[in-house]
Design an enzyme around this catalytic site. Structure first.
Site, short mmCIF file in Angstrom:
data_model
loop_
_atom_site.label_atom_id
_atom_site.label_comp_id
_atom_site.label_asym_id
_atom_site.label_seq_id
_atom_site.Cartn_x
_atom_site.Cartn_y
_atom_site.Cartn_z
N LYS A 46 0.83 -1.22 0.00
CA LYS A 46 0.00 0.00 0.00
C LYS A 46 0.86 1.26 0.00
CE LYS A 46 -2.45 -0.86 3.76
NZ LYS A 46 -1.92 -2.18 4.13
N ARG A 73 -9.59 1.32 8.69
CA ARG A 73 -9.34 -0.10 8.89
C ARG A 73 -10.56 -0.79 9.50
NH1 ARG A 73 -3.37 0.66 8.94
NH2 ARG A 73 -2.38 -1.36 9.06
N ARG A 103 11.13 -7.18 4.39
CA ARG A 103 11.04 -5.72 4.35
C ARG A 103 12.10 -5.11 5.28
NH1 ARG A 103 5.36 -2.74 4.98
NH2 ARG A 103 5.30 -3.59 7.09
P1 AMP Z 1 0.78 0.26 8.88
O1 AMP Z 1 2.01 1.06 8.74
O2 AMP Z 1 -0.37 0.79 8.05
O3 AMP Z 1 0.99 -1.22 8.66
O4 AMP Z 1 0.29 0.42 10.40
C1 AMP Z 1 1.12 0.00 11.48
C2 AMP Z 1 0.31 -0.07 12.76
O5 AMP Z 1 -0.22 1.24 13.06
C3 AMP Z 1 -0.90 -0.98 12.74
O6 AMP Z 1 -0.58 -2.34 13.00
C4 AMP Z 1 -1.76 -0.37 13.85
O7 AMP Z 1 -1.24 -0.70 15.12
C5 AMP Z 1 -1.51 1.14 13.66
N1 AMP Z 1 -2.48 1.74 12.72
C6 AMP Z 1 -2.21 2.32 11.51
N2 AMP Z 1 -3.34 2.77 10.94
C7 AMP Z 1 -4.35 2.48 11.80
C8 AMP Z 1 -5.76 2.67 11.75
N3 AMP Z 1 -6.38 3.24 10.70
N4 AMP Z 1 -6.48 2.23 12.83
C9 AMP Z 1 -5.89 1.66 13.88
N5 AMP Z 1 -4.58 1.42 13.97
C10 AMP Z 1 -3.80 1.82 12.94
#
Ligand code: AMP
Length: 230
Positions: free
Chosen positions: A13, A88, A127
């Protein structure tokens, strides 16, 4: 123009959102990056969020909704945004609809990257990120030019704190539980497109751009050439 990019952790993404934002001239809002930055700066939001990030759990919807509202205020949101990692949950999708409606906008397109779980485990294990500038690499698909070092700033690359098997599994479980209601929410509005995300980054980027353009009816290079000569 407001585009939501959905997909499991490690679906690509971030890479796709960055490229699409550049191609379409939109702002890129990546909630995971915003949270990691808040953790790094030891802001109050970061201290709260860290507990959830470390466990691979979702940060509560209320906190995330406030964060998104704040970002929309900070940006010139009328120019358009690509949301990467938000929403999410269905509650977050509703909050996003409310925040956009308040600003006279709406979600125009939702593109979901579909990647099988086995490929996700492989991708996340390979990664690497730069702890200084945040650049992201994948040892399989987009390795750094010099092994272990960031191309942009030369820093030693490392793992993201949540890219370890136990936490990866938890993040995938969380995604699986929320994915269906969320995609159903957007499918009902006719804005959802699901595309294969397990191709090369360039092939996925072409498919994502085609999908965004198809719906948004932006003129293609051929249209522009036809107009210029016609
Ligand atoms: P990502 O970088 O998108 O994989 O997000 C890493 C972590 O940030 C996730 O595993 C969640 O703990 C938190 N996080 C990111 N976006 C959200 C969201 N929209 N709602 C809740 N937690 C989030």
């Amino acid at each position: 123009m407001f585009i939501v990019l959905l997909g499991p952790p490690g679906a690509g993404k971030g890479t796709q959102a960055r490229q699409l934002a550049e191609a379409l001239g939109l702002a890129h809002v990546a909630t995971g990056n915003l949270l990691r930055e808040a953790v790094r700066r030891r802001e109050p939001l970061g201290l709260t969020a860290k507990v959830y990030l470390d466990r691979g759990e979702l940060v509560p919807d209320g906190i995330m909704g406030d964060l998104i509202a704040e970002r929309l205020d900070a940006l010139d949101a009328r120019a358009g945004v690509i949301f990467d990692g938000y929403p999410r949950t269905v509650a977050q999708a509703r909050r996003l609809d409310g925040e956009l409606a308040r600003r006279g906008c709406r979600v125009d397109r939702v593109i979901c990257l579909d990647v099988p779980a086995a490929a996700i485990m492989r991708r996340l294990a390979s990664r690497r990120i730069c702890p200084r500038c945040g650049a992201v690499y994948n040892l399989l698909t987009s390795p750094p030019l010099q092994e272990g070092l960031c191309d942009a700033c030369g820093e030693q690359l490392g793992h993201r704190a949540d890219d370890y098997p136990e936490v990866i599994r938890r993040r995938l479980d969380v995604y699986t539980a929320e994915e269906r209601p969320l995609t159903r929410y957007y499918a009902r509005r006719g804005v959802l497109a699901v595309i294969r995300g397990d191709d090369t980054p360039a092939a996925v980027a072409a498919a994502v751009l085609a999908e965004a353009r198809r719906r948004l009816a932006l003129p293609t290079a051929v249209d522009q050439a036809t107009q210029a000569t016609g």
